[in-house]
Design an enzyme around this catalytic site. Structure first.
Site, short mmCIF file in Angstrom:
data_model
loop_
_atom_site.label_atom_id
_atom_site.label_comp_id
_atom_site.label_asym_id
_atom_site.label_seq_id
_atom_site.Cartn_x
_atom_site.Cartn_y
_atom_site.Cartn_z
CB CYS A 30 5.13 -25.96 59.06
SG CYS A 30 6.03 -25.13 60.37
CB CYS B 205 1.40 -20.07 63.08
SG CYS B 205 1.69 -21.61 63.98
N1 DGL Z 1 2.67 -24.63 62.68
C1 DGL Z 1 3.90 -23.97 62.47
C2 DGL Z 1 3.77 -22.80 61.50
O1 DGL Z 1 2.92 -22.77 60.65
C3 DGL Z 1 4.76 -23.57 63.63
C4 DGL Z 1 4.59 -24.17 64.94
C5 DGL Z 1 5.83 -24.20 65.79
O2 DGL Z 1 6.33 -23.16 66.22
O3 DGL Z 1 6.28 -25.33 66.00
O4 DGL Z 1 4.57 -21.88 61.54
#
Ligand code: DGL
Length: 266
Positions: free
Chosen positions: A76, A187
């Site tokens: 993430c 993301c």
């Molecule tokens: N998947 C996450 C990232 O790579 C963020 C998702 C979220 O905002 O919860 O930043």
């Protein structure tokens, strides 16, 4: 005593986004056993404070350590900018892989000299992202676009609706207007939007994400620490802090099949 290499690797995200990274890890390192936590009871991380995200990351890290994980992958971008430094300080001997938007490869790839970044508000506002731009993007123009709402739709398994299309086309429009020929998917949820993005972007626009690079970095760290697994294919286990049934329903779409999903209550 089991060999250290047979211990699992813990991988987590705020939700299903990290599955795009998990797939790359499984492809590169099929012998590794993987534990995946979706902290979906607390999405979106992108709109939460860094302090809140750090607390969540420590809870997840402690859970993985209790499960005997030999390494941690923060799958993430938002959690990495908020918490990876703290995690490394807290667990100095534990191999930890974080991820950040692929500014360096995008700056090298652009021909128009304009790079777009789709990411969460938290990632784009972070000091770590500003430092990344200072370091690697001084010769290109970078146009950033926060994308509130996308993660929530993807978490419901929606990859094709008109609502999603409308939201996403609103987010890519300013990037195209600015002349971006390279767009960073900053993301881990967004690689699942590639089919829809292909219908919204001219074919010459290149999309860059970091899942494969994260898998390679994990491979490097495990090799350095002499922790690589060998032998038959590893197992993958899932936990979620939201309703296990929703993850079970989405897994066949975003993963291969609906494996057992347990509740992560912390
Ligand atoms: N998947 C996450 C990232 O790579 C963020 C998702 C979220 O905002 O919860 O930043």
């Amino acid at each position: 005593m089991p060999e250290a290499g047979s211990a699992p690797v813990g991988v987590f995200d705020s939700g299903v986004g990290g599955l795009s990274v998990l797939a790359e890890i499984e492809r590169l390192l099929p012998a590794e056993s993987l534990l995946y936590v979706a902290d979906a009871g607390h999405i979106p991380y992108g709109e939460k404070s860094p302090e809140f995200i750090r607390e969540r990351c420590i809870l997840v890290a402690e859970f993985f350590r209790a499960q005997g994980a030999k390494a941690l992958v923060v799958a993430c971008n938002t959690a990495t900018v908020a918490a990876v430094a703290d995690l490394r300080q807290r667990y100095p001997a534990w191999p930890i892989v974080g991820m950040e938007p692929a500014v360096k490869p995008a700056a090298a790839a652009t021909r128009s000299g304009v790079v777009g970044v789709l990411a969460t508000t938290g990632t784009l506002q972070s000091a770590k992202f500003a430092a990344l731009l200072d370091r690697f993007a001084s010769d290109v123009r970078v146009v950033t676009q926060p994308c509130p709402g996308l993660v929530e739709l993807i978490e419901t398994g929606d990859l094709h609706s008109d609502t999603l299309r409308e939201l996403l086309s609103g987010y890519v429009a300013p990037l195209l207007a600015a002349g971006c020929d390279t767009i960073i998917l900053g993301c881990t949820h967004y690689p699942f939007l590639k089919p829809m993005l292909a219908t919204l972007l001219p074919p010459e626009v290149v999309l860059i994400d970091t899942g494969a690079a994260v898998a390679r970095q994990l491979q490097r760290l495990l090799t350095q620490h002499d922790l690589l697994a060998s032998g038959p294919a590893g197992q993958v286990q899932f936990w979620t802090s939201a309703c296990p049934k929703s993850l079970r329903n989405i897994l066949p779409k975003l993963w291969k099949n609906s494996e057992s999903v347990r509740s992560f209550e912390m």
